[in-house]
Design a protein around this motif. Structure first.
Motif: not given
Length: 278
Positions: A152-158, A233-242
């Motif tokens: 968990y690197a505090f990247g993109a979050t949805a 699907g939206g979270a994956r496309e946005e490369q969200c970690e959380l």
């Protein structure tokens, strides 16, 4: 909202390594204290119960089971020490609790003053801990973090936004994570038949996030009758970690009849980490 007190419900399985790695990242970022609660059942107790019911004494078997239980606890303690060292945490920041006689009651009691209760995703879906996870999330209304993976690197979050009270509580709980995220994506399913357009308006949420110093926020409308699949699907496309979401925002009978977005999120394969609040 702060993240200073975290409970990690340990399953006694290999998945605990991923769970402790994620909560250690949270502890390092927010200065949190993590209590690792051994939440697995006591097989010796089951043997006593069933042995008594069948009129059979099994002292040798009980001794072997107790030895196995102690070995599991020692492995968990060793794992906690190693993870704390890897994340440069003081040993006191990641502590394995003494296993209670009724571990589930101990977790429930600790959850009362916990900012977050963390489960490994595989453990939360397993028969051993599924009931405890559900009781913690729904009965105790404790914020639950589902760790799906060990990084968990505090990247993109949805944020899954439907304007419900549960979604609002999830956003407020997640504020430290949202403030630390590289970017935030607000997801909303335009085909969600249960969506109240007025309550789910995006402008109030964006204004709230701005006032809370949550930066780099974008919105994305997703489509599809399967709400959980569209959000994932939206979270994956946005490369969200959380993915942050309200849990069981609709009547339970509605959820049971339609399968339940929350249940689908928890049981989805290759899902990001989840923060769920009822």
């Amino acid at each position: 909202m702060s993240l200073k007190s975290i409970i990690a419900a340990a399953s006694g399985e290999s998945a605990d390594a991923e769970l402790l790695s994620v909560v250690a990242e949270l502890a390092a970022r927010f200065g949190a204290h993590v209590r690792v609660a051994p939440a697995f059942n006591d097989p010796a107790g089951n043997l006593v119960f069933y042995g008594a019911a069948l009129g059979q004494g099994t002292p040798d078997m009980l001794a072997r089971v107790n030895a196995s239980m102690h070995q599991t606890l020692e492995k968990l303690q060793s794992l906690a020490r190693d993870v704390a060292a890897q994340h440069q945490l003081a040993p006191s920041a990641l502590v394995v609790e003494t296993r209670a006689l009724q571990p589930r009651d101990a977790v429930a009691s600790a959850a009362v003053l916990a900012d977050l209760v963390a489960f490994n995703g595989a453990a939360a879906r397993s028969p051993a801990l599924a009931d405890l996870f559900a009781e913690t999330l729904i009965g105790m209304r404790a914020p639950c973090f589902i760790a799906n993976g060990g990084a968990y690197a505090f990247g993109a979050t949805a944020i899954a936004w439907d304007g419900s009270a549960q979604a609002g509580r999830a956003v407020r709980t997640a504020l430290p994570l949202l403030q630390s995220a590289a970017r935030v994506v607000v997801l909303q399913n335009a085909d969600d038949g249960g969506l109240d357009p007025d309550a789910a308006a995006l402008d109030p949420l964006n204004d709230y996030l701005s006032r809370q110093s949550v930066m780099n926020v974008t919105t994305r409308v997703v489509r599809g009758a399967n709400v959980a699949a569209s959000l994932l699907g939206g979270a994956r496309e946005e490369q969200c970690e959380l993915l942050v979401a309200g849990a069981y925002g609709r009547p339970r009978l509605y959820e049971l009849a339609l399968g339940g977005t929350t249940r689908s999120l928890v049981h989805a394969e290759n899902a990001p980490h989840l923060l769920l609040v009822h």
